[in-house]
Write a protein that holds these residues in place. Structure first.
Motif, PDB file in Angstrom:
ATOM      1  N   ARG A 109     -36.041  23.679 -51.867  1.00  0.00           N
ATOM      2  CA  ARG A 109     -35.361  22.862 -52.870  1.00  0.00           C
ATOM      3  C   ARG A 109     -33.898  22.728 -52.461  1.00  0.00           C
ATOM      4  NH1 ARG A 109     -39.681  21.604 -53.798  1.00  0.00           N
ATOM      5  NH2 ARG A 109     -40.985  21.971 -55.619  1.00  0.00           N
ATOM      6  N   SER A 110     -33.383  21.493 -52.518  1.00  0.00           N
ATOM      7  CA  SER A 110     -32.019  21.245 -52.036  1.00  0.00           C
ATOM      8  C   SER A 110     -31.160  20.596 -53.107  1.00  0.00           C
ATOM      9  CB  SER A 110     -32.046  20.300 -50.836  1.00  0.00           C
ATOM     10  OG  SER A 110     -32.830  20.835 -49.821  1.00  0.00           O
ATOM     11  N   ARG A 111     -29.879  20.770 -52.914  1.00  0.00           N
ATOM     12  CA  ARG A 111     -28.958  19.987 -53.746  1.00  0.00           C
ATOM     13  C   ARG A 111     -27.685  19.699 -52.961  1.00  0.00           C
ATOM     14  NH1 ARG A 111     -26.199  23.029 -58.755  1.00  0.00           N
ATOM     15  NH2 ARG A 111     -24.214  22.335 -57.964  1.00  0.00           N
ATOM     16  N   ARG A 112     -27.031  18.641 -53.334  1.00  0.00           N
ATOM     17  CA  ARG A 112     -25.792  18.229 -52.698  1.00  0.00           C
ATOM     18  C   ARG A 112     -24.609  18.884 -53.368  1.00  0.00           C
ATOM     19  NH1 ARG A 112     -24.429  13.622 -49.777  1.00  0.00           N
ATOM     20  NH2 ARG A 112     -26.205  12.984 -48.576  1.00  0.00           N
ATOM     21  N   GLY A 113     -23.613  19.223 -52.578  1.00  0.00           N
ATOM     22  CA  GLY A 113     -22.390  19.781 -53.150  1.00  0.00           C
ATOM     23  C   GLY A 113     -21.341  18.706 -53.264  1.00  0.00           C
ATOM     24  N   GLU A 114     -20.681  18.660 -54.362  1.00  0.00           N
ATOM     25  CA  GLU A 114     -19.629  17.652 -54.568  1.00  0.00           C
ATOM     26  C   GLU A 114     -18.451  18.337 -55.208  1.00  0.00           C
ATOM     27  OE1 GLU A 114     -18.405  14.689 -53.310  1.00  0.00           O
ATOM     28  OE2 GLU A 114     -20.580  14.459 -53.247  1.00  0.00           O
ATOM     29  N   PRO A 115     -17.388  18.665 -54.512  1.00  0.00           N
ATOM     30  CA  PRO A 115     -17.136  18.469 -53.083  1.00  0.00           C
ATOM     31  C   PRO A 115     -18.051  19.357 -52.231  1.00  0.00           C
ATOM     32  CG  PRO A 115     -15.478  19.915 -54.046  1.00  0.00           C
ATOM     33  CD  PRO A 115     -16.309  19.427 -55.185  1.00  0.00           C
ATOM     34  N   PRO A 116     -18.059  19.149 -50.910  1.00  0.00           N
ATOM     35  CA  PRO A 116     -18.982  19.900 -50.051  1.00  0.00           C
ATOM     36  C   PRO A 116     -18.774  21.414 -50.151  1.00  0.00           C
ATOM     37  CG  PRO A 116     -17.906  18.131 -48.823  1.00  0.00           C
ATOM     38  CD  PRO A 116     -17.238  18.189 -50.156  1.00  0.00           C
ATOM     39  N   TYR A 117     -19.828  22.151 -49.864  1.00  0.00           N
ATOM     40  CA  TYR A 117     -19.754  23.615 -49.859  1.00  0.00           C
ATOM     41  C   TYR A 117     -18.902  24.097 -48.689  1.00  0.00           C
ATOM     42  CZ  TYR A 117     -23.831  22.959 -52.833  1.00  0.00           C
ATOM     43  OH  TYR A 117     -24.674  22.563 -53.821  1.00  0.00           O
ATOM     44  N   THR A 118     -18.036  25.065 -48.949  1.00  0.00           N
ATOM     45  CA  THR A 118     -17.192  25.611 -47.879  1.00  0.00           C
ATOM     46  C   THR A 118     -17.582  27.044 -47.537  1.00  0.00           C
ATOM     47  OG1 THR A 118     -15.634  26.481 -49.485  1.00  0.00           O
ATOM     48  CG2 THR A 118     -15.221  24.248 -48.671  1.00  0.00           C
ATOM     49  N   GLY A 119     -18.469  27.627 -48.343  1.00  0.00           N
ATOM     50  CA  GLY A 119     -18.798  29.029 -48.137  1.00  0.00           C
ATOM     51  C   GLY A 119     -17.839  29.932 -48.897  1.00  0.00           C
ATOM     52  N   GLU A 120     -16.914  29.328 -49.611  1.00  0.00           N
ATOM     53  CA  GLU A 120     -15.905  30.068 -50.361  1.00  0.00           C
ATOM     54  C   GLU A 120     -16.309  30.215 -51.829  1.00  0.00           C
ATOM     55  OE1 GLU A 120     -11.965  30.582 -49.815  1.00  0.00           O
ATOM     56  OE2 GLU A 120     -13.292  31.488 -48.350  1.00  0.00           O
ATOM     57  N   GLU A 121     -17.003  29.203 -52.333  1.00  0.00           N
ATOM     58  CA  GLU A 121     -17.205  29.090 -53.772  1.00  0.00           C
ATOM     59  C   GLU A 121     -18.293  30.043 -54.268  1.00  0.00           C
ATOM     60  OE1 GLU A 121     -18.985  27.341 -51.142  1.00  0.00           O
ATOM     61  OE2 GLU A 121     -18.030  25.547 -51.894  1.00  0.00           O
ATOM     62  N   PRO A 122     -18.244  30.401 -55.559  1.00  0.00           N
ATOM     63  CA  PRO A 122     -19.342  31.192 -56.122  1.00  0.00           C
ATOM     64  C   PRO A 122     -20.618  30.355 -56.084  1.00  0.00           C
ATOM     65  CG  PRO A 122     -17.617  30.769 -57.771  1.00  0.00           C
ATOM     66  CD  PRO A 122     -17.231  30.024 -56.547  1.00  0.00           C
ATOM     67  N   MET A 123     -21.711  30.955 -55.652  1.00  0.00           N
ATOM     68  CA  MET A 123     -22.927  30.182 -55.427  1.00  0.00           C
ATOM     69  C   MET A 123     -23.960  30.414 -56.513  1.00  0.00           C
ATOM     70  SD  MET A 123     -22.336  28.684 -52.503  1.00  0.00           S
ATOM     71  CE  MET A 123     -23.954  28.047 -52.322  1.00  0.00           C
ATOM     72  N   ARG A 124     -23.690  31.363 -57.401  1.00  0.00           N
ATOM     73  CA  ARG A 124     -24.747  31.815 -58.287  1.00  0.00           C
ATOM     74  C   ARG A 124     -25.388  30.687 -59.097  1.00  0.00           C
ATOM     75  NH1 ARG A 124     -26.465  36.846 -60.112  1.00  0.00           N
ATOM     76  NH2 ARG A 124     -27.535  36.721 -62.115  1.00  0.00           N
ATOM     77  N   ALA A 125     -24.566  29.827 -59.666  1.00  0.00           N
ATOM     78  CA  ALA A 125     -25.112  28.774 -60.524  1.00  0.00           C
ATOM     79  C   ALA A 125     -26.003  27.832 -59.727  1.00  0.00           C
ATOM     80  CB  ALA A 125     -23.971  28.004 -61.187  1.00  0.00           C
ATOM     81  N   ALA A 126     -25.542  27.439 -58.541  1.00  0.00           N
ATOM     82  CA  ALA A 126     -26.329  26.518 -57.711  1.00  0.00           C
ATOM     83  C   ALA A 126     -27.640  27.170 -57.282  1.00  0.00           C
ATOM     84  CB  ALA A 126     -25.513  26.111 -56.485  1.00  0.00           C
ATOM     85  N   LEU A 127     -27.565  28.437 -56.894  1.00  0.00           N
ATOM     86  CA  LEU A 127     -28.767  29.139 -56.442  1.00  0.00           C
ATOM     87  C   LEU A 127     -29.747  29.312 -57.597  1.00  0.00           C
ATOM     88  CD1 LEU A 127     -26.971  31.844 -54.269  1.00  0.00           C
ATOM     89  CD2 LEU A 127     -28.319  29.905 -53.411  1.00  0.00           C
ATOM     90  N   ASP A 128     -29.185  29.581 -58.754  1.00  0.00           N
ATOM     91  CA  ASP A 128     -29.996  29.754 -59.956  1.00  0.00           C
ATOM     92  C   ASP A 128     -30.797  28.478 -60.239  1.00  0.00           C
ATOM     93  OD1 ASP A 128     -30.830  31.297 -62.094  1.00  0.00           O
ATOM     94  OD2 ASP A 128     -29.389  30.347 -63.459  1.00  0.00           O
ATOM     95  N   GLU A 129     -30.121  27.359 -60.128  1.00  0.00           N
ATOM     96  CA  GLU A 129     -30.782  26.081 -60.386  1.00  0.00           C
ATOM     97  C   GLU A 129     -31.896  25.817 -59.363  1.00  0.00           C
ATOM     98  OE1 GLU A 129     -28.279  22.514 -59.989  1.00  0.00           O
ATOM     99  OE2 GLU A 129     -30.122  21.592 -59.241  1.00  0.00           O
ATOM    100  N   LEU A 130     -31.582  26.082 -58.094  1.00  0.00           N
ATOM    101  CA  LEU A 130     -32.572  25.821 -57.041  1.00  0.00           C
ATOM    102  C   LEU A 130     -33.768  26.763 -57.166  1.00  0.00           C
ATOM    103  CD1 LEU A 130     -30.121  25.160 -54.099  1.00  0.00           C
ATOM    104  CD2 LEU A 130     -31.648  23.514 -55.185  1.00  0.00           C
ATOM    105  N   LEU A 131     -33.473  28.012 -57.516  1.00  0.00           N
ATOM    106  CA  LEU A 131     -34.554  28.979 -57.689  1.00  0.00           C
ATOM    107  C   LEU A 131     -35.461  28.534 -58.834  1.00  0.00           C
ATOM    108  CD1 LEU A 131     -35.759  31.679 -56.789  1.00  0.00           C
ATOM    109  CD2 LEU A 131     -34.298  32.812 -58.475  1.00  0.00           C
ATOM    110  N   ASP A 132     -34.812  28.065 -59.885  1.00  0.00           N
ATOM    111  CA  ASP A 132     -35.547  27.583 -61.050  1.00  0.00           C
ATOM    112  C   ASP A 132     -36.504  26.454 -60.666  1.00  0.00           C
ATOM    113  OD1 ASP A 132     -35.781  27.809 -63.911  1.00  0.00           O
ATOM    114  OD2 ASP A 132     -35.085  25.716 -63.922  1.00  0.00           O
ATOM    115  N   ARG A 133     -35.992  25.536 -59.834  1.00  0.00           N
ATOM    116  CA  ARG A 133     -36.832  24.399 -59.423  1.00  0.00           C
ATOM    117  C   ARG A 133     -37.938  24.829 -58.468  1.00  0.00           C
ATOM    118  NH1 ARG A 133     -32.319  20.641 -57.277  1.00  0.00           N
ATOM    119  NH2 ARG A 133     -34.066  19.747 -56.136  1.00  0.00           N
TER     120      ARG A 133
END
Ligand code: DCP
Ligand code: MG
Length: 369
Positions: free
Chosen positions: A313-337
């Protein structure tokens, strides 16, 4: 038997290749110390917020004496050394230095392969300069990098990539180390397998269970016996164990994605546990993204269930992911899907793709990639 060891017959004919690996010392931290003379000689940590959940990108050698290292939580680093100076990264400055260093390296050969902003392989087997030895060139490069940037580069010289990279680490910081074809096989044999290129913690643990701890242990197995345990990589590791590495230096290595995954010894049933594993994987993938000065337009979570069904499952980052940002919310959403319906999970992976230079638009930076 040591007596029977001959220099490895590597691809490319009878004359061994000449590879230099350059790796800047404490790169981000060294730039900060150069630009802020008050920081010289002091423990300096570059990375995320020590008051929050930031991680250490790197630290000066003064800070390493306190046990601080890359990828450690910044909060822990501060507990280890409260008097250390904590700085947020200035990627623009690091990329600028990187571009200058790479331009200098390319004066020596067009066969320059970037591994990170501060790290590259050079193949100087060809006619680089009349009468120049690889060691002489490495010495000169180190001196010129210091002159040009005020920063210190360590160098390793050997007849393949694996040993050249190993060598650059041996006398760090401010080191120059040469591994000759005579010494290479012995060094590879005595090396713990965890130091082999491509052997991560999971593979290392697996090998340990088989009684394989060093290159010599690994080399004493046949490839056929290793294959069930190491899969397609058995041949490659078996060669490394004998100091052989035929990978060419690639000057235009276009990466399409960067990621990491892990298979669990026991299936995961608990969603929170899955999320924590994904966060750890994303942390590691994010560190490689930062090390390469890249950002990613897409984040993908990969899940293999206990019935071996694979879902991504994928999602786009807006702005792009830098590896700096907290990822939990995005990962949570993808895991859910991905967990539709929920099942026990045997493998999780996180991949960044659609990569681009961070803050793109810089021609030198594009060149670096
Ligand atoms: N880096 C990062 N996160 C990591 C590892 C590294 O952001 N987990 C960044 C900061 C480093 C740079 O990449 O300055 C280069 O990485 P190195 O592993 O080469 O580390 P250093 O150059 O800082 O130290 P040294 O090479 O002297 O060990
Ligand atoms: Mg470095």
């Amino acid at each position: 038997m040591a007596a029977q060891q001959t220099p490895p017959p590597e691809a490319g004919g009878d004359s061994p290749r000449r590879i230099i690996h350059i790796d800047m010392d404490a790169f981000y931290a060294a730039i900060e110390q150069r630009d802020h003379p008050g920081l010289r000689g002091r423990p300096v940590v570059v990375g995320g917020d020590p008051g929050g959940r930031g991680v250490v990108a790197t630290c000066s050698y003064e800070a390493r004496e306190y046990g601080i290292h890359s990828a450690m939580p910044a909060a822990r680093a501060r507990r280890l050394c409260p008097k250390a100076v904590f700085l947020r990264p200035r990627f623009d400055a690091y990329r600028r230095e990187s571009a200058r260093i790479f331009a200098l390296l390319r004066e020596y050969t067009s066969l320059v392969e970037p591994l990170a902003l501060d790290e590259a392989y050079l193949d100087v087997s060809g006619p680089c300069r009349e009468g120049a030895t690889a060691t002489g060139l490495a010495r000169e490069i180190r001196a010129r990098v210091r002159e040009l940037t005020g920063l210190v580069a360590s160098a390793g010289v050997s007849y393949n990539k694996f040993l050249a990279k190993l060598a650059s680490d041996m006398d760090k910081p401010d080191g120059l180390c040469v591994i000759t074809p005579e010494r290479g096989p012995g060094i590879a044999a005595s090396l713990p397998v965890g130091r082999f290129h491509g052997i991560g913690r999971a593979t290392e643990a697996k090998l340990r269970r088989l009684g394989i701890r060093t290159g010599a242990d690994l080399g004493s197995w046949t490839v056929e016996r290793l294959r069930p345990h190491l899969g397609v990589r058995a041949d490659y590791f078996h060669q490394l164990a004998r100091g052989i590495d035929t990978r060419p230096v690639r000057s235009h290595r276009l990466r399409k994605s960067l990621g990491t995954e892990t298979t669990f010894a026991r299936d995961l049933h608990d969603r929170e546990e899955m999320l924590r594993a994904l966060e750890e994987l994303a942390g590691r993938a994010g560190a490689s993204l930062r090390r390469r000065g890249l950002e990613a337009r897409t984040l993908t979570v990969k899940v293999r269930f206990d019935d071996f069904r694979l879902v991504t499952r994928s999602r786009r980052g807006e702005p792009p992911y830098t590896g700096e940002e907290p990822m939990r919310a995005a990962l949570d959403e993808l895991l859910d899907r991905a967990l539709r319906p929920p099942r026990p999970v045997r493998l999780l992976g996180v991949t960044f793709s659609l990569l681009q230079p961070a803050d793109s638009g810089d021609a030198n930076q594009l060149d670096l990639l």
